[in-house]
Scaffold this motif. Structure first.
Motif, PDB file in Angstrom:
ATOM      1  N   HIS A   3       2.643  -6.451  12.553  1.00 54.28           N
ATOM      2  CA  HIS A   3       3.481  -7.326  11.768  1.00 54.28           C
ATOM      3  C   HIS A   3       3.221  -7.351  10.847  1.00 54.28           C
ATOM      4  CE1 HIS A   3       3.934  -9.855  15.870  1.00 54.28           C
ATOM      5  NE2 HIS A   3       2.602  -9.449  15.572  1.00 54.28           N
ATOM      6  N   ILE A   4       3.788  -7.649   9.879  1.00 56.03           N
ATOM      7  CA  ILE A   4       4.448  -6.979   8.300  1.00 56.03           C
ATOM      8  C   ILE A   4       3.654  -8.328   7.083  1.00 56.03           C
ATOM      9  CG2 ILE A   4       6.087  -6.167   6.189  1.00 56.03           C
ATOM     10  CD1 ILE A   4       7.896  -5.577   8.613  1.00 56.03           C
ATOM     11  N   GLU A   5       3.570  -7.653   5.982  1.00 54.89           N
ATOM     12  CA  GLU A   5       2.558  -8.866   5.291  1.00 54.89           C
ATOM     13  C   GLU A   5       3.688  -8.072   3.981  1.00 54.89           C
ATOM     14  OE1 GLU A   5       0.297  -9.878   1.688  1.00 54.89           O
ATOM     15  OE2 GLU A   5       1.015  -7.873   2.985  1.00 54.89           O
TER      16      GLU A   5
ATOM     17  N   ALA B 273      -2.805   5.692  -0.188  1.00 58.18           N
ATOM     18  CA  ALA B 273      -2.438   4.561  -0.230  1.00 58.18           C
ATOM     19  C   ALA B 273      -2.330   3.760  -2.062  1.00 58.18           C
ATOM     20  CB  ALA B 273      -3.310   3.022  -0.136  1.00 58.18           C
ATOM     21  N   TYR B 274      -1.032   3.179  -2.522  1.00 52.92           N
ATOM     22  CA  TYR B 274      -1.070   2.822  -3.699  1.00 52.92           C
ATOM     23  C   TYR B 274      -0.536   4.460  -4.873  1.00 52.92           C
ATOM     24  CZ  TYR B 274      -3.108  -1.654  -1.794  1.00 52.92           C
ATOM     25  OH  TYR B 274      -2.848  -3.074  -0.955  1.00 52.92           O
ATOM     26  N   GLN B 275      -0.905   5.304  -4.606  1.00 50.97           N
ATOM     27  CA  GLN B 275      -1.092   6.087  -5.326  1.00 50.97           C
ATOM     28  C   GLN B 275       1.153   6.666  -5.934  1.00 50.97           C
ATOM     29  OE1 GLN B 275      -4.392   6.518  -7.026  1.00 50.97           O
ATOM     30  NE2 GLN B 275      -4.041   5.314  -5.434  1.00 50.97           N
ATOM     31  N   GLU B 276       0.959   6.380  -4.894  1.00 58.47           N
ATOM     32  CA  GLU B 276       2.901   6.559  -5.315  1.00 58.47           C
ATOM     33  C   GLU B 276       3.617   6.001  -6.276  1.00 58.47           C
ATOM     34  OE1 GLU B 276       1.926  10.792  -3.648  1.00 58.47           O
ATOM     35  OE2 GLU B 276       1.584   8.416  -2.357  1.00 58.47           O
TER      36      GLU B 276
ATOM     37  N   SER C  29       0.882  -0.804   0.334  1.00 58.79           N
ATOM     38  CA  SER C  29       0.578   0.008   0.402  1.00 58.79           C
ATOM     39  C   SER C  29       0.846   1.431   0.191  1.00 58.79           C
ATOM     40  CB  SER C  29      -0.682   0.167   1.077  1.00 58.79           C
ATOM     41  OG  SER C  29      -1.730  -0.764   1.061  1.00 58.79           O
ATOM     42  N   SER C  30       2.043   1.179   1.023  1.00 60.26           N
ATOM     43  CA  SER C  30       2.806   2.608   0.338  1.00 60.26           C
ATOM     44  C   SER C  30       4.022   1.876   1.273  1.00 60.26           C
ATOM     45  CB  SER C  30       2.403   3.369   1.416  1.00 60.26           C
ATOM     46  OG  SER C  30       3.742   4.142   1.960  1.00 60.26           O
ATOM     47  N   HIS C  31       5.576   1.627   0.294  1.00 61.63           N
ATOM     48  CA  HIS C  31       6.569   1.636   0.857  1.00 61.63           C
ATOM     49  C   HIS C  31       7.426   1.761   1.957  1.00 61.63           C
ATOM     50  CE1 HIS C  31       5.586  -1.820  -2.162  1.00 61.63           C
ATOM     51  NE2 HIS C  31       6.246  -3.090  -1.195  1.00 61.63           N
ATOM     52  N   PHE C  32       7.369   3.522   1.670  1.00 63.16           N
ATOM     53  CA  PHE C  32       8.142   4.171   2.398  1.00 63.16           C
ATOM     54  C   PHE C  32       8.895   4.118   4.121  1.00 63.16           C
ATOM     55  CE2 PHE C  32       5.966   7.100  -1.398  1.00 63.16           C
ATOM     56  CZ  PHE C  32       6.646   7.094  -1.948  1.00 63.16           C
ATOM     57  N   GLU C  33       9.653   4.596   4.417  1.00 65.12           N
ATOM     58  CA  GLU C  33      10.015   5.169   5.080  1.00 65.12           C
ATOM     59  C   GLU C  33      10.043   4.886   5.991  1.00 65.12           C
ATOM     60  OE1 GLU C  33      14.861   4.589   7.354  1.00 65.12           O
ATOM     61  OE2 GLU C  33      14.488   6.448   5.348  1.00 65.12           O
ATOM     62  N   HIS C  34       9.016   6.224   5.963  1.00 67.15           N
ATOM     63  CA  HIS C  34       8.305   7.182   6.859  1.00 67.15           C
ATOM     64  C   HIS C  34       7.033   6.401   7.175  1.00 67.15           C
ATOM     65  CE1 HIS C  34       7.302   9.416   3.049  1.00 67.15           C
ATOM     66  NE2 HIS C  34       6.180   9.150   3.262  1.00 67.15           N
TER      67      HIS C  34
ATOM     68  N   GLY D 136      -3.437  -2.460   4.889  1.00 69.06           N
ATOM     69  CA  GLY D 136      -2.779  -1.663   3.983  1.00 69.06           C
ATOM     70  C   GLY D 136      -3.461  -0.302   3.831  1.00 69.06           C
ATOM     71  N   SER D 137      -4.338  -0.118   3.108  1.00 72.07           N
ATOM     72  CA  SER D 137      -5.729   0.790   2.863  1.00 72.07           C
ATOM     73  C   SER D 137      -5.574   1.795   4.204  1.00 72.07           C
ATOM     74  CB  SER D 137      -6.444   0.606   1.384  1.00 72.07           C
ATOM     75  OG  SER D 137      -5.664   0.628   0.279  1.00 72.07           O
ATOM     76  N   PHE D 138      -6.605   0.427   4.724  1.00 67.37           N
ATOM     77  CA  PHE D 138      -6.659   0.643   6.440  1.00 67.37           C
ATOM     78  C   PHE D 138      -6.028   1.725   7.093  1.00 67.37           C
ATOM     79  CE2 PHE D 138      -7.689   0.476  10.198  1.00 67.37           C
ATOM     80  CZ  PHE D 138      -9.034   1.273  10.798  1.00 67.37           C
TER      81      PHE D 138
END
Length: 467
Positions: free
Chosen positions: A101-103, A411-414, A85-90, A307-309
């Motif tokens: 946790h992470i998926e 979510a997802y746009q970038e 949904s967004s991989h950015f570090e921030h 993710g989006s949520f």
């Protein structure tokens, strides 16, 4: 006569709302002075309000805690963030403040996991749920993570060959999950998801590939449907079929103890949005408990992958109306100073709607308009709102700039828009602002990325100065 934009909003919605308020005829979002943001950074711009990420994680955890307590449910709950949904570090840094946790979905996700481990943001106790179709580098990266001691890395088997591929590279025992290939709603062009293994094939697959395999333990059954978690006959029917598979598997697999119900909580896409999250969570927990009790099996631990949520409602985009074109007797086109195709690609790709409001001039008269982007592409427009099938904004005036905001775009746009890469018609990517609060609740803003320059794009295209 009520002809002001503020009158229109007041008549159409319950306003103000929790995140949207009005002050001096200008819109605030989570008490952020948006016009002040524009004056400081200019427009177009995109922003991420980081506290909203933690807020939504906390809300979901509370709903599940309440449901588990209410129904005396014996299993635990684990919140996973869906990194695609967004991989950015921030984003990950904010989310991981909340004991989650992470998926993952693909090979490079595991490289992010390794970076997070190296910085102490996650540990070997953090579950890493590995979804997606796995080949080559993804298999190798999962194996490397497991071989380094991260035993809570759980690859979710998506096809019949993945166990053999994983076992060739993993040293010692490891845990797996199996993804159910859910059946899609009748409106889809296909009947069954391409992801996972069919309902009827899962128990035979377990008996053939896992039951006598001393290297592999089945821990999790994974269930997800494309339309998300909604109070429909379709959703409850698919969940019931999933629970029947879980029960059948549990009877032959004593190591199975977890059910992953995926993601799919909706986010606000209109000021008319209504969704009873607590009710849905309680019904899910109750259905799982009752079905397992009837079958005489222990209830599973619950995992979700939101993710989006998690991140969607943290994002926004602000544009300036550059010009108005009267194209015929009825249609007025307000041209924004950016592109919908490049900055909000879901509006073009899947006709997704976001909350859209004027930022300033709420005391002015309104008019019906269409919104157009700057690219020379007929699809670069945004022309309807879900509740009215029309867009109304303060009347265009050349001498009074008008700014508009699209909200819950995080979510997802970038990633879909190709952050940092080529943009359609070489319309530059806007600057991106991070917004946070200090310990005293004061707002802090930080420029994450500048607006793209011609050099940025020409270098990608091979016209670099040093060539």
């Amino acid at each position: 006569m009520n002809t002001k934009y503020s009158d229109l909003i007041d008549q159409t919605y319950y306003f103000p709302q929790e995140e949207f308020t009005l002050e001096n005829n200008e819109l605030k979002f989570h008490d952020i002075d948006l016009m002040e943001l524009v004056e400081k950074y200019g427009a177009p711009l995109k922003f991420t309000y980081l506290p909203k990420i933690s807020d939504n994680i906390h809300r979901a955890k509370t709903w599940f805690h309440n449901a588990i307590k209410k129904h005396n449910y014996k299993g635990s709950y684990n919140y996973c963030y869906c990194t695609k949904s967004s991989h950015f570090e921030h984003v990950l840094n904010e989310a991981l403040k909340n004991d989650i946790h992470i998926e993952t979905s693909a090979a490079f996700d595991i490289n992010i996991v390794e970076k997070l481990k190296a910085s102490g943001k996650i540990s070997d106790d953090t579950y890493v749920i590995c979804n997606g179709f796995k080949r080559d580098q993804y298999i190798t990266n999962i194996a490397n993570l497991l071989n380094s001691g991260h035993k809570n890395c759980i690859p979710i088997i998506d096809n019949y060959e993945e166990i053999d591929l994983l076992s060739e590279e993993i040293n010692g025992k490891y845990q797996i999950g199996i993804r159910i290939a859910s059946e899609e709603e009748p409106k889809f062009e296909f009947y069954t998801s391409r992801l996972g293994i069919g309902y009827k094939n899962i128990v035979p697959f377990y008996n053939k590939k896992i039951k006598e395999n001393e290297q592999v333990n089945l821990k999790m059954l994974h269930f997800f449907i494309n339309t998300g978690i909604r109070d429909t006959a379709y959703y409850w029917n698919e969940l019931n079929k999933c629970l029947q598979v879980y029960i059948d598997l549990k009877k032959v697999s004593p190591t199975l103890d977890s059910l992953n119900i995926g993601g799919g909580f909706p986010i606000k896409n209109s000021l008319h949005f209504e969704y009873d999250y607590q009710y849905m969570v309680e019904e899910i927990i109750n259905q799982i408990k009752l079905t397992c009790e009837d079958a005489g099996v222990e209830v599973p631990h619950i995992f979700t992958e939101f993710g989006s949520f998690t991140v969607g409602e943290s994002g926004g985009a602000i544009y300036e109306i550059l010009y108005q074109k009267q194209q015929n007797d009825r249609e007025k086109w307000n041209m924004i100073n950016s592109s919908f195709i490049t900055t909000l690609p879901d509006t073009w790709a899947i006709s997704k709607k976001f909350v859209m409001l004027a930022i300033n001039r709420w005391n002015d008269e309104y008019e019906r308009v269409l919104l157009g982007g700057l690219t020379c592409d007929s699809d670069d427009y945004y022309n309807s709102e879900q509740h009215t099938n029309a867009i109304y904004l303060p009347k265009y005036r050349r001498d009074r700039p008008l700014y508009i905001g699209f909200f819950n775009t995080g979510a997802y746009q970038e990633t879909i828009g190709g952050f940092g890469g080529l943009q359609h018609c070489l319309i530059p990517q806007p600057k991106h602002i991070l917004i946070d609060r200090d310990e005293d609740g004061n707002l802090r803003t930080e420029l994450f990325s500048e607006q793209q320059t011609s050099d940025d794009l020409l270098n990608i295209l091979g016209y670099g100065k040093n060539k």
